[in-house]
Scaffold this motif. Structure first.
Motif, PDB file in Angstrom:
ATOM      1  N   GLU A   1       0.896  -1.203   0.071  1.00 33.39           N
ATOM      2  CA  GLU A   1       0.008  -0.050  -0.050  1.00 33.39           C
ATOM      3  C   GLU A   1       0.813   1.251  -0.077  1.00 33.39           C
ATOM      4  O   GLU A   1       1.982   1.395   0.488  1.00 33.39           O
ATOM      5  CB  GLU A   1      -0.755   0.082   1.262  1.00 33.39           C
ATOM      6  CG  GLU A   1      -0.324  -0.332   2.697  1.00 33.39           C
ATOM      7  CD  GLU A   1      -0.273  -1.626   2.657  1.00 33.39           C
ATOM      8  OE1 GLU A   1      -0.168  -2.152   3.890  1.00 33.39           O
ATOM      9  OE2 GLU A   1      -0.428  -2.648   1.900  1.00 33.39           O
ATOM     10  N   THR A   2       0.434   2.382  -0.584  1.00 28.46           N
ATOM     11  CA  THR A   2       0.911   3.527  -0.966  1.00 28.46           C
ATOM     12  C   THR A   2       2.408   3.816  -1.681  1.00 28.46           C
ATOM     13  O   THR A   2       3.039   4.816  -1.965  1.00 28.46           O
ATOM     14  CB  THR A   2       1.361   4.193   0.480  1.00 28.46           C
ATOM     15  OG1 THR A   2       2.478   3.611   1.058  1.00 28.46           O
ATOM     16  CG2 THR A   2       0.192   4.321   1.504  1.00 28.46           C
ATOM     17  N   LEU A   3       2.858   2.401  -2.364  1.00 26.21           N
ATOM     18  CA  LEU A   3       3.858   2.406  -3.048  1.00 26.21           C
ATOM     19  C   LEU A   3       3.683   2.547  -4.499  1.00 26.21           C
ATOM     20  O   LEU A   3       2.452   2.487  -5.181  1.00 26.21           O
ATOM     21  CB  LEU A   3       4.386   0.791  -2.825  1.00 26.21           C
ATOM     22  CG  LEU A   3       4.982   0.564  -1.543  1.00 26.21           C
ATOM     23  CD1 LEU A   3       5.533  -0.623  -1.486  1.00 26.21           C
ATOM     24  CD2 LEU A   3       5.807   1.504  -0.939  1.00 26.21           C
ATOM     25  N   ASP A   4       4.641   2.974  -5.284  1.00 24.02           N
ATOM     26  CA  ASP A   4       4.625   3.251  -6.729  1.00 24.02           C
ATOM     27  C   ASP A   4       4.801   1.818  -7.567  1.00 24.02           C
ATOM     28  O   ASP A   4       5.372   1.005  -6.826  1.00 24.02           O
ATOM     29  CB  ASP A   4       5.804   4.246  -7.326  1.00 24.02           C
ATOM     30  CG  ASP A   4       5.460   5.628  -6.923  1.00 24.02           C
ATOM     31  OD1 ASP A   4       4.549   5.820  -6.179  1.00 24.02           O
ATOM     32  OD2 ASP A   4       6.306   6.632  -7.283  1.00 24.02           O
ATOM     33  N   TYR A   5       4.010   1.707  -8.389  1.00 21.87           N
ATOM     34  CA  TYR A   5       4.256   0.513  -9.336  1.00 21.87           C
ATOM     35  C   TYR A   5       4.203   0.827 -10.688  1.00 21.87           C
ATOM     36  O   TYR A   5       3.643   1.908 -11.124  1.00 21.87           O
ATOM     37  CB  TYR A   5       3.132  -0.467  -9.074  1.00 21.87           C
ATOM     38  CG  TYR A   5       1.653  -0.073  -9.407  1.00 21.87           C
ATOM     39  CD1 TYR A   5       1.245  -0.214 -10.495  1.00 21.87           C
ATOM     40  CD2 TYR A   5       0.927   0.395  -8.452  1.00 21.87           C
ATOM     41  CE1 TYR A   5      -0.255   0.275 -11.036  1.00 21.87           C
ATOM     42  CE2 TYR A   5      -0.390   1.082  -8.504  1.00 21.87           C
ATOM     43  CZ  TYR A   5      -1.076   0.725  -9.673  1.00 21.87           C
ATOM     44  OH  TYR A   5      -2.302   1.114 -10.266  1.00 21.87           O
TER      45      TYR A   5
ATOM     46  N   SER B   1      10.888  -0.388  -4.685  1.00 28.26           N
ATOM     47  CA  SER B   1      11.165   0.119  -3.577  1.00 28.26           C
ATOM     48  C   SER B   1      10.392  -0.619  -2.413  1.00 28.26           C
ATOM     49  O   SER B   1      10.056   0.203  -1.444  1.00 28.26           O
ATOM     50  CB  SER B   1      11.443   1.463  -3.383  1.00 28.26           C
ATOM     51  OG  SER B   1      12.257   1.820  -4.260  1.00 28.26           O
ATOM     52  N   THR B   2      10.146  -2.010  -2.465  1.00 28.75           N
ATOM     53  CA  THR B   2       8.954  -2.576  -1.586  1.00 28.75           C
ATOM     54  C   THR B   2       9.790  -3.006  -0.315  1.00 28.75           C
ATOM     55  O   THR B   2      11.195  -3.083  -0.234  1.00 28.75           O
ATOM     56  CB  THR B   2       8.634  -3.819  -2.502  1.00 28.75           C
ATOM     57  OG1 THR B   2       9.587  -4.858  -2.673  1.00 28.75           O
ATOM     58  CG2 THR B   2       7.694  -3.390  -3.487  1.00 28.75           C
ATOM     59  N   PRO B   3       9.013  -3.271   0.676  1.00 29.21           N
ATOM     60  CA  PRO B   3       9.599  -3.542   1.929  1.00 29.21           C
ATOM     61  C   PRO B   3      10.101  -5.036   2.137  1.00 29.21           C
ATOM     62  O   PRO B   3      10.006  -5.693   1.031  1.00 29.21           O
ATOM     63  CB  PRO B   3       8.501  -3.632   3.108  1.00 29.21           C
ATOM     64  CG  PRO B   3       7.243  -3.703   2.191  1.00 29.21           C
ATOM     65  CD  PRO B   3       7.619  -2.927   0.865  1.00 29.21           C
ATOM     66  N   ALA B   4      10.972  -5.425   2.990  1.00 30.54           N
ATOM     67  CA  ALA B   4      11.774  -6.745   3.063  1.00 30.54           C
ATOM     68  C   ALA B   4      10.549  -7.879   3.456  1.00 30.54           C
ATOM     69  O   ALA B   4      11.023  -8.988   3.067  1.00 30.54           O
ATOM     70  CB  ALA B   4      12.769  -6.809   4.247  1.00 30.54           C
ATOM     71  N   LYS B   5       9.543  -7.393   4.039  1.00 26.11           N
ATOM     72  CA  LYS B   5       8.509  -8.422   4.216  1.00 26.11           C
ATOM     73  C   LYS B   5       7.215  -7.873   3.559  1.00 26.11           C
ATOM     74  O   LYS B   5       6.755  -6.946   3.669  1.00 26.11           O
ATOM     75  CB  LYS B   5       8.093  -8.737   5.843  1.00 26.11           C
ATOM     76  CG  LYS B   5       9.636  -9.278   6.384  1.00 26.11           C
ATOM     77  CD  LYS B   5       9.257  -9.090   8.049  1.00 26.11           C
ATOM     78  CE  LYS B   5      10.518  -9.482   8.708  1.00 26.11           C
ATOM     79  NZ  LYS B   5      10.494  -9.346  10.128  1.00 26.11           N
ATOM     80  N   LEU B   6       6.502  -9.335   3.031  1.00 27.21           N
ATOM     81  CA  LEU B   6       5.086  -9.035   2.376  1.00 27.21           C
ATOM     82  C   LEU B   6       4.327 -10.150   2.854  1.00 27.21           C
ATOM     83  O   LEU B   6       4.855 -11.189   3.341  1.00 27.21           O
ATOM     84  CB  LEU B   6       5.309  -9.009   0.846  1.00 27.21           C
ATOM     85  CG  LEU B   6       6.299  -8.079   0.166  1.00 27.21           C
ATOM     86  CD1 LEU B   6       6.122  -8.293  -1.403  1.00 27.21           C
ATOM     87  CD2 LEU B   6       5.622  -6.466   0.413  1.00 27.21           C
ATOM     88  N   ALA B   7       3.023 -10.160   2.777  1.00 28.84           N
ATOM     89  CA  ALA B   7       2.135 -11.126   3.068  1.00 28.84           C
ATOM     90  C   ALA B   7       1.069 -11.220   2.032  1.00 28.84           C
ATOM     91  O   ALA B   7       0.593 -10.321   1.510  1.00 28.84           O
ATOM     92  CB  ALA B   7       1.563 -10.757   4.500  1.00 28.84           C
ATOM     93  N   ILE B   8       0.722 -12.628   2.029  1.00 32.49           N
ATOM     94  CA  ILE B   8      -0.558 -13.030   0.886  1.00 32.49           C
ATOM     95  C   ILE B   8      -1.506 -13.390   1.754  1.00 32.49           C
ATOM     96  O   ILE B   8      -1.091 -14.638   2.635  1.00 32.49           O
ATOM     97  CB  ILE B   8      -0.023 -13.976   0.075  1.00 32.49           C
ATOM     98  CG1 ILE B   8       0.885 -13.440  -0.946  1.00 32.49           C
ATOM     99  CG2 ILE B   8      -1.209 -14.398  -0.973  1.00 32.49           C
ATOM    100  CD1 ILE B   8       1.516 -14.420  -1.759  1.00 32.49           C
ATOM    101  N   LEU B   9      -2.763 -12.735   2.188  1.00 31.10           N
ATOM    102  CA  LEU B   9      -3.697 -13.635   3.153  1.00 31.10           C
ATOM    103  C   LEU B   9      -4.724 -14.222   2.410  1.00 31.10           C
ATOM    104  O   LEU B   9      -5.517 -13.494   1.472  1.00 31.10           O
ATOM    105  CB  LEU B   9      -4.336 -12.390   3.739  1.00 31.10           C
ATOM    106  CG  LEU B   9      -3.720 -11.880   5.250  1.00 31.10           C
ATOM    107  CD1 LEU B   9      -2.569 -11.191   4.650  1.00 31.10           C
ATOM    108  CD2 LEU B   9      -4.708 -10.990   5.948  1.00 31.10           C
TER     109      LEU B   9
ATOM    110  N   PRO C   1      14.613  -5.320  -4.327  1.00 30.76           N
ATOM    111  CA  PRO C   1      13.841  -4.341  -3.744  1.00 30.76           C
ATOM    112  C   PRO C   1      12.390  -4.455  -4.643  1.00 30.76           C
ATOM    113  O   PRO C   1      11.475  -3.684  -3.792  1.00 30.76           O
ATOM    114  CB  PRO C   1      14.711  -3.372  -4.299  1.00 30.76           C
ATOM    115  CG  PRO C   1      15.474  -3.541  -5.562  1.00 30.76           C
ATOM    116  CD  PRO C   1      15.807  -5.222  -5.277  1.00 30.76           C
ATOM    117  N   ASP C   2      12.256  -4.975  -5.496  1.00 28.85           N
ATOM    118  CA  ASP C   2      10.670  -4.954  -6.329  1.00 28.85           C
ATOM    119  C   ASP C   2      10.117  -5.997  -5.960  1.00 28.85           C
ATOM    120  O   ASP C   2      10.641  -6.977  -5.581  1.00 28.85           O
ATOM    121  CB  ASP C   2      11.103  -4.637  -7.729  1.00 28.85           C
ATOM    122  CG  ASP C   2      11.994  -3.313  -8.318  1.00 28.85           C
ATOM    123  OD1 ASP C   2      11.890  -2.350  -7.309  1.00 28.85           O
ATOM    124  OD2 ASP C   2      12.715  -3.518  -9.098  1.00 28.85           O
ATOM    125  N   ALA C   3       8.807  -6.015  -6.112  1.00 31.21           N
ATOM    126  CA  ALA C   3       7.882  -7.088  -6.115  1.00 31.21           C
ATOM    127  C   ALA C   3       6.852  -6.982  -7.329  1.00 31.21           C
ATOM    128  O   ALA C   3       6.257  -6.085  -7.596  1.00 31.21           O
ATOM    129  CB  ALA C   3       7.150  -7.103  -4.838  1.00 31.21           C
TER     130      ALA C   3
END
Length: 321
Positions: A184-188, A217-225, A241-243
């Motif tokens: 959320e709030t990140l550029d893509y 420039s994504t965080p080091a941790k992501l989650a899939i719910l 750095p990207d996702a």
């Protein structure tokens, strides 16, 4: 591994006689890695499959395997001169019997080291000498770890650059009930709109149609719910750095020969990647990109992963525990 008769690491034959390595840990956890593509095709916890592989996947060179964790190197997508997503995913890798020391020592016995080097034919396509070492580890708790080390072995002083992704296909119960948190709030960059740049407006990535985005420039941790499974996949990444988030939806699914018409409902790709800024390596320099995957009941998952970005109440409400 007390009481476990199966070996921690077993080399055997897979689909169509292709060589694969099976990793096993306690609690009926396992992973399978094909030497063709250095490709993880299975990751199970308590015997339950966590990766998606299409029922129509073609396990036959030179076609890449549809699903699991394809490795995109030395290029992601088809914006360069090479085939889409590069060539690492459809080359024959070898078991690396004498890898140099890894910076992190694993306590797990269930790991395999693979290596890819260019052939004379490969050098005509991409004229760079390199050593690509891949370690796939299944942790004692069932976590899956992939560590890639790419070294520039050019002897004539030549620098090269590349883009990279672990193109991970996660198995989900129903794509319409899935949320990807942490972006959320990140550029893509939107691949469906000629890679134009936007900013994510939602409080999570949800799926109502085709999605093909490169988050920057994504965080080091992501989650899939996965709401229906009450399960959360946690991705931890380093050097990436990207996702990428991708689901082909119905029209693209029907257009792919190696993908079932309705299979898009049961998969989502969330990929740890380095795309926007290519990795540049001078001779003898080495790059490391690491991905760690875990799957936990959603009730165990709390907002500390995102420093408050994630609403813990929302996650707890999705759990039966």
């Amino acid at each position: 591994m007390e009481g476990e008769k199966a070996p921690a690491v077993e080399v055997c034959k897979g689909v169509n006689g292709l060589d694969k390595v099976v990793l096993r840990e306690a609690r009926d956890c396992s992973a399978e890695v094909y030497l063709y593509g250095g490709h993880v095709t299975s990751w199970k916890n308590d015997g339950e499959e966590l990766l998606f592989v299409s029922n129509k996947a073609i396990f036959k060179p030179p076609k890449a395997i549809r699903g699991g964790i394809p490795i995109c190197f030395p290029q992601f997508s088809n914006f360069g001169s090479l085939e889409q997503h590069g060539f690492a995913r459809n080359k024959q890798w070898s078991i690396d019997t004498d890898p140099p020391p890894f910076p992190t020592v694993t306590s797990s016995r269930a790991f395999v080291d693979l290596i890819l080097k260019p052939s004379e034919e490969d050098l005509k396509i991409w004229p760079n000498s390199y050593e690509f070492r891949l370690r796939v580890t299944l942790g004692p708790g069932g976590d899956l770890m992939l560590t890639s080390r790419i070294r520039n072995t050019n002897t004539e002083g030549k620098t090269f650059s590349f883009t990279f992704a672990y193109h991970t296909y996660f198995f989900v119960s129903d794509i319409s009930e899935v949320r990807v948190e942490g972006l959320e709030t990140l550029d893509y960059l939107d691949n469906l709109q000629e890679r134009k740049r936007f900013t994510e407006q939602g409080d999570a990535v949800v799926f109502e149609s085709e999605v093909d985005k490169i988050y920057l420039s994504t965080p080091a941790k992501l989650a899939i719910l996965d709401h229906e499974k009450k399960r959360t996949f946690v991705l931890r990444k380093d050097g990436l750095p990207d996702a990428v988030v991708w689901n082909p939806w119905d029209k693209k699914a029907k257009a792919m020969a190696d993908f079932g018409d309705d299979e898009y409902k049961h998969m989502v790709c969330v990929e740890a990647a380095a795309i926007e800024k290519p990795i540049e390596l001078k001779p003898n320099e080495e790059w490391t990109g690491r991905l760690e995957l875990s799957a936990v009941p959603s009730s165990y998952f709390s907002g500390h992963y995102f420093s408050g970005q994630l609403d813990p109440e929302k996650v707890l409400q999705s759990s039966s525990i």
